[in-house]
Design a protein around this motif. Structure first.
Motif, PDB file in Angstrom:
ATOM      1  N   ASN A 193     -19.211 -52.820  13.100  1.00  0.00           N
ATOM      2  CA  ASN A 193     -20.401 -51.958  13.021  1.00  0.00           C
ATOM      3  C   ASN A 193     -21.575 -52.633  12.331  1.00  0.00           C
ATOM      4  N   GLY A 194     -21.386 -53.914  11.949  1.00  0.00           N
ATOM      5  CA  GLY A 194     -22.472 -54.662  11.318  1.00  0.00           C
ATOM      6  C   GLY A 194     -22.474 -54.622   9.808  1.00  0.00           C
ATOM      7  N   SER A 196     -28.484 -59.881  16.405  1.00  0.00           N
ATOM      8  CA  SER A 196     -28.150 -58.461  16.437  1.00  0.00           C
ATOM      9  C   SER A 196     -26.735 -58.322  16.978  1.00  0.00           C
ATOM     10  N   LEU A 197     -26.165 -57.113  16.892  1.00  0.00           N
ATOM     11  CA  LEU A 197     -24.808 -56.907  17.399  1.00  0.00           C
ATOM     12  C   LEU A 197     -24.729 -57.127  18.900  1.00  0.00           C
ATOM     13  N   SER A 198     -25.836 -56.884  19.592  1.00  0.00           N
ATOM     14  CA  SER A 198     -25.855 -57.083  21.043  1.00  0.00           C
ATOM     15  C   SER A 198     -26.164 -58.530  21.430  1.00  0.00           C
ATOM     16  N   ARG A 257     -27.756 -55.362  12.761  1.00  0.00           N
ATOM     17  CA  ARG A 257     -27.974 -54.129  13.505  1.00  0.00           C
ATOM     18  C   ARG A 257     -27.957 -54.375  15.015  1.00  0.00           C
ATOM     19  N   GLN A 258     -27.956 -53.284  15.766  1.00  0.00           N
ATOM     20  CA  GLN A 258     -27.950 -53.382  17.240  1.00  0.00           C
ATOM     21  C   GLN A 258     -29.199 -54.065  17.753  1.00  0.00           C
TER      22      GLN A 258
END
Length: 259
Positions: free
Chosen positions: A180-181, A134-136, A258-259
């Motif tokens: 932003n992915g 994920s982005l995180s 995604r996040q």
């Protein structure tokens, strides 16, 4: 009159033969999948995107593939290799993408290292994003190399300079992961947008220029089953592998991480 009839009959027969011999889009897609899944079959036949278009246009004009097959080939980066002995399409192969000195994160003997694209062979594996990335948390995994390509590039490369001074050179259709992915083609990246470093740091695009190269360009493909598995690391930046230039091109512009 009889001579004209013979001439027309001969021409009609030639046109009919050409039409019957042309590989249609379904067969072209099937052969592209088969040939590029066969390890190493197309590795030495890959060419630039510019040359791909030239060869596709020639194959359509000469009746080796249909116009629809040619359109699909241009959109997805697959060109026909014609066997001139039996005048058939012997293979359908992909095109190259990274500048020769780009450092690709790979595996070798259990170690993870960064190696210049021009020095990578079939003995290396690739590092790509894991299924749960994920982005995180940009977790990675190691994958076998499904394919590698190289070839000359006539069009100028896109040169990206990021805010930390890092640089990345790719061809115009290479998939680039934005902060932003979303995945977009290199030619569609804009100043001020961001890219992701492998450690998760988001970096603004400070400069975009064009630069010719006399060196071959290269690309690689993981054997990952998930879309995110085809995001690899080049010069410490997350970018798409060969799959994004071909099979996943329709996904460009969409959020893939995604996040």
């Amino acid at each position: 009159m009889r001579s004209l009839m013979i001439l027309f009959t001969t021409l009609f027969a030639l046109v009919a033969f050409k039409s019957e011999a042309a590989m249609d889009i379904a067969a072209y897609q099937s052969q592209a999948t088969t040939d590029n899944a066969a390890h190493g079959r197309c590795a030495k036949k890959a060419i630039s995107a510019t040359e791909c278009v030239k060869r596709i246009d020639w194959a359509v004009r000469e009746g080796y593939i249909t116009a629809r097959a040619g359109e699909w080939g241009k959109a997805n980066g697959f060109y026909p290799v014609v066997d001139f002995y039996d005048r058939t399409v012997g293979a359908v192969c992909k095109c190259g993408c990274f500048e020769a000195n780009t450092l690709i994160r790979v595996t070798k003997g259990g170690d993870i290292v960064d190696v210049a694209a021009k020095h990578i062979d079939d003995s290396y594996g690739l590092v790509g994003l894991a299924k749960d990335a994920s982005l995180s948390l940009l977790s990675t995994n190691t994958f076998e190399m499904r394919a590698r390509t190289k070839g000359a590039e006539e069009s100028d490369l896109y040169v990206f300079i990021l805010e930390d001074g890092s640089e990345l050179k790719v061809t115009q259709h290479h998939g680039m992961l934005l902060g932003n992915g979303a995945m977009v083609a290199a030619k569609d990246v804009e100043l001020g947008q961001t890219m992701l470093r492998a450690d998760g740091v988001e970096l603004s695009v400070a400069s975009i220029t064009r630069e010719p190269t006399e060196l071959d360009v290269y690309n690689f493909e993981t054997n990952g089953a998930e879309v995110v598995n085809h995001i690899i690391i080049a010069n410490d930046i997350l970018v798409g592998d060969l799959t994004w230039q071909n099979q996943l091109q329709a996904e460009l512009g969409q959020i893939v991480v995604r996040q």
